[in-house]
Write a protein that holds these residues in place. Structure first.
Motif, PDB file in Angstrom:
ATOM      1  N   GLU A   6     101.007  25.281  41.815  1.00  0.00           N
ATOM      2  CA  GLU A   6     100.554  26.096  40.599  1.00  0.00           C
ATOM      3  C   GLU A   6     100.143  27.586  40.533  1.00  0.00           C
ATOM      4  O   GLU A   6     100.280  27.584  39.148  1.00  0.00           O
ATOM      5  CB  GLU A   6      98.621  25.696  41.093  1.00  0.00           C
ATOM      6  CG  GLU A   6      98.785  23.580  40.793  1.00  0.00           C
ATOM      7  CD  GLU A   6      97.569  22.947  41.705  1.00  0.00           C
ATOM      8  OE1 GLU A   6      97.219  21.684  41.319  1.00  0.00           O
ATOM      9  OE2 GLU A   6      96.492  23.910  42.086  1.00  0.00           O
ATOM     10  N   GLY A   7      99.922  28.220  41.515  1.00  0.00           N
ATOM     11  CA  GLY A   7      99.717  29.998  41.199  1.00  0.00           C
ATOM     12  C   GLY A   7     101.313  30.044  40.505  1.00  0.00           C
ATOM     13  O   GLY A   7     101.136  31.010  39.464  1.00  0.00           O
ATOM     14  N   ALA A  13     104.157  30.668  33.063  1.00  0.00           N
ATOM     15  CA  ALA A  13     103.325  30.399  31.929  1.00  0.00           C
ATOM     16  C   ALA A  13     102.898  31.736  31.534  1.00  0.00           C
ATOM     17  O   ALA A  13     102.841  32.322  30.118  1.00  0.00           O
ATOM     18  CB  ALA A  13     102.236  29.608  32.007  1.00  0.00           C
ATOM     19  N   VAL A  14     102.347  32.600  31.741  1.00  0.00           N
ATOM     20  CA  VAL A  14     101.768  34.207  31.655  1.00  0.00           C
ATOM     21  C   VAL A  14     102.896  35.164  30.856  1.00  0.00           C
ATOM     22  O   VAL A  14     102.768  35.218  30.148  1.00  0.00           O
ATOM     23  CB  VAL A  14     100.895  34.479  32.465  1.00  0.00           C
ATOM     24  CG1 VAL A  14     100.554  36.135  32.591  1.00  0.00           C
ATOM     25  CG2 VAL A  14     100.136  33.798  33.080  1.00  0.00           C
ATOM     26  N   SER A  15     103.737  35.320  31.925  1.00  0.00           N
ATOM     27  CA  SER A  15     104.907  35.692  31.887  1.00  0.00           C
ATOM     28  C   SER A  15     105.550  35.229  30.341  1.00  0.00           C
ATOM     29  O   SER A  15     106.439  35.626  29.608  1.00  0.00           O
ATOM     30  CB  SER A  15     106.451  35.761  32.542  1.00  0.00           C
ATOM     31  OG  SER A  15     105.673  36.170  34.264  1.00  0.00           O
ATOM     32  N   VAL A  68      89.800  27.839  29.973  1.00  0.00           N
ATOM     33  CA  VAL A  68      88.472  27.569  30.107  1.00  0.00           C
ATOM     34  C   VAL A  68      88.158  26.141  30.497  1.00  0.00           C
ATOM     35  O   VAL A  68      87.863  25.952  31.197  1.00  0.00           O
ATOM     36  CB  VAL A  68      88.247  27.722  27.870  1.00  0.00           C
ATOM     37  CG1 VAL A  68      86.287  26.946  28.536  1.00  0.00           C
ATOM     38  CG2 VAL A  68      88.082  29.529  27.483  1.00  0.00           C
ATOM     39  N   ARG A  69      89.309  25.212  29.699  1.00  0.00           N
ATOM     40  CA  ARG A  69      89.748  24.286  30.414  1.00  0.00           C
ATOM     41  C   ARG A  69      89.677  23.558  31.839  1.00  0.00           C
ATOM     42  O   ARG A  69      89.461  22.967  32.502  1.00  0.00           O
ATOM     43  CB  ARG A  69      90.852  23.469  29.499  1.00  0.00           C
ATOM     44  CG  ARG A  69      91.160  21.877  30.236  1.00  0.00           C
ATOM     45  CD  ARG A  69      91.775  21.292  29.118  1.00  0.00           C
ATOM     46  NE  ARG A  69      92.305  19.945  29.688  1.00  0.00           N
ATOM     47  CZ  ARG A  69      93.180  19.213  28.649  1.00  0.00           C
ATOM     48  NH1 ARG A  69      93.258  20.074  28.117  1.00  0.00           N
ATOM     49  NH2 ARG A  69      92.982  17.904  29.064  1.00  0.00           N
ATOM     50  N   MET A  70      90.438  24.778  32.762  1.00  0.00           N
ATOM     51  CA  MET A  70      90.601  24.942  34.119  1.00  0.00           C
ATOM     52  C   MET A  70      89.933  25.389  34.571  1.00  0.00           C
ATOM     53  O   MET A  70      89.401  24.972  35.741  1.00  0.00           O
ATOM     54  CB  MET A  70      92.080  25.752  34.132  1.00  0.00           C
ATOM     55  CG  MET A  70      93.300  25.105  33.990  1.00  0.00           C
ATOM     56  SD  MET A  70      94.389  26.108  34.486  1.00  0.00           S
ATOM     57  CE  MET A  70      94.741  26.399  36.624  1.00  0.00           C
ATOM     58  N   LEU A 259      98.064  20.302  38.406  1.00  0.00           N
ATOM     59  CA  LEU A 259      98.954  20.589  38.450  1.00  0.00           C
ATOM     60  C   LEU A 259      99.948  20.380  36.834  1.00  0.00           C
ATOM     61  O   LEU A 259     101.409  21.013  36.317  1.00  0.00           O
ATOM     62  CB  LEU A 259      99.482  20.429  39.597  1.00  0.00           C
ATOM     63  CG  LEU A 259     101.601  19.743  39.764  1.00  0.00           C
ATOM     64  CD1 LEU A 259     101.931  21.098  39.794  1.00  0.00           C
ATOM     65  CD2 LEU A 259     101.650  18.499  41.327  1.00  0.00           C
ATOM     66  N   LEU A 260      99.761  18.525  36.735  1.00  0.00           N
ATOM     67  CA  LEU A 260     100.036  18.148  35.092  1.00  0.00           C
ATOM     68  C   LEU A 260      99.518  19.041  33.908  1.00  0.00           C
ATOM     69  O   LEU A 260     100.884  18.901  33.124  1.00  0.00           O
ATOM     70  CB  LEU A 260      99.733  16.696  35.496  1.00  0.00           C
ATOM     71  CG  LEU A 260     101.053  16.233  34.120  1.00  0.00           C
ATOM     72  CD1 LEU A 260     102.115  16.252  34.068  1.00  0.00           C
ATOM     73  CD2 LEU A 260      99.995  14.920  34.325  1.00  0.00           C
ATOM     74  N   LEU A 261      98.789  19.409  33.860  1.00  0.00           N
ATOM     75  CA  LEU A 261      98.123  20.126  32.592  1.00  0.00           C
ATOM     76  C   LEU A 261      99.468  21.672  32.481  1.00  0.00           C
ATOM     77  O   LEU A 261      99.554  21.982  31.909  1.00  0.00           O
ATOM     78  CB  LEU A 261      96.476  20.885  33.350  1.00  0.00           C
ATOM     79  CG  LEU A 261      96.459  21.625  32.690  1.00  0.00           C
ATOM     80  CD1 LEU A 261      96.425  21.085  30.747  1.00  0.00           C
ATOM     81  CD2 LEU A 261      94.917  21.421  32.162  1.00  0.00           C
ATOM     82  N   ILE A 262      98.911  22.628  34.271  1.00  0.00           N
ATOM     83  CA  ILE A 262      99.878  23.195  34.420  1.00  0.00           C
ATOM     84  C   ILE A 262     101.438  23.582  33.798  1.00  0.00           C
ATOM     85  O   ILE A 262     102.750  24.244  33.268  1.00  0.00           O
ATOM     86  CB  ILE A 262      99.733  23.813  35.456  1.00  0.00           C
ATOM     87  CG1 ILE A 262      98.443  24.217  35.698  1.00  0.00           C
ATOM     88  CG2 ILE A 262     100.539  25.441  35.697  1.00  0.00           C
ATOM     89  CD1 ILE A 262      97.904  25.194  36.925  1.00  0.00           C
TER      90      ILE A 262
END
Length: 309
Positions: A6-7, A13-15, A68-70, A259-262
């Protein structure tokens, strides 16, 4: 607590978000500067500006919504925050897909070569076609806002828990999501059709040029091959974006699955930054401007390296 996977996905995702913000911001700034200098803007520049601006905002909405959701689910489900995010998401998501579809229609009518009377009429009335197409965007907004978003938000507000979807039947939830994205789905299908027709036209032209080749490399053939590669890359990224969206929707039926969200977020963000890179590399003006911007940075890096003892 986040797992290693996840990390890692969050880092990716941030990149992607940073690259997407920089790429789309660059396209928007260059288009605005050109407009200020020339006091006029072409149709394609207007579409590129709208596309870059909508995706710039879309990336920020995705980042804010996911964060916010996480990490703050109680804040996410309290007050009017989810309502504002839902409305902004609809506007920017549909606008982004609409501008991308408009760009594909514009290039299709400008570059493709078909002898059908309908195509020839559309080719001679591009601005009218795009103006009519804009009406479809407004209709999609009007259809989505009152009929679909409000019932979902009201259901959330009544339950106010991270497992609010359990109280809503899964089929009802999926039906709401399909209706909410019906305009986007239609734009997506239209975009795929125009891209496919344009690729077919370019492939036929390239084949004719090869059959009639005299041994010299035709610059127009290379340009057509490059255009086909750009279109194929765009289609792949566009499909990945909708796969990510589908994953996001499915997360609603599996509460608290981070995990699925990410994974869904990472997949979706491939499109806004990847396509902006394709547009910059495929557009001569944008490519030259990007090289002009990167040149001082490269020289500064080189000078800094030389100063190191």
């Amino acid at each position: 607590m986040l797992s290693v996977v996840e990390g890692l996905l969050i880092f990716v995702a941030v990149s992607e978000s940073v690259l997407g913000i920089l790429g789309n911001g660059f396209i928007g700034v260059v288009s605005c500067i050109d407009f200020v200098k020339s006091k006029k803007i072409s149709t394609v520049s207007l579409i590129l500006t709208g596309l870059a601006s909508s995706r710039f905002c879309l990336i920020w909405i995705i980042i804010t919504n996911t964060y916010v959701r996480m990490f703050f689910p109680d804040i996410y489900l309290s007050g009017n925050l989810i309502q504002y995010i839902a409305y902004l998401w609809i506007i920017m998501n549909q606008s982004s897909v609409w501008f991308a579809t408009s760009l594909s229609i514009f290039y299709f009518l400008k570059i493709a070569n078909y002898s059908h009377c309908i195509f020839l009429w559309l080719k001679g009335h591009i601005n009218r076609v795009l103006l009519l197409f804009m009406g479809c965007l407004f209709i999609s907004w009007l259809f989505a806002f009152p009929s679909i978003v409000k019932p979902v938000i009201n259901n959330i507000m009544k339950n106010r828990s991270t497992t609010w979807l359990i109280s809503m039947h899964k089929s009802e939830y999926l039906t709401n999501q399909i209706l909410l994205n019906i305009g986007v789905i239609l734009f997506f299908v239209l975009c795929l059709i125009t891209c496919f027709l344009l690729i077919t036209s370019l492939w036929r032209h390239n084949r004719k040029m090869r059959l009639s080749a005299t041994g010299f490399r035709d610059p127009s053939t290379e340009a057509h091959v490059k255009a086909m590669k750009i279109l194929v890359s765009f289609i792949i990224l566009f499909i990945l974006y909708f796969i990510g969206t589908a994953i996001q929707i499915s997360v609603g039926t599996i509460p608290e699955n981070k995990l699925l969200l990410i994974v869904g977020i990472t997949t979706r963000l491939l499109y806004p930054w990847g396509h902006s890179l394709i547009l910059i590399l495929g557009n001569r003006k944008l490519k030259q401007d990007s090289l002009r911007v990167l040149k001082p940075l490269k020289c500064w890096e080189k000078a800094k390296f030389l100063r190191i003892p």
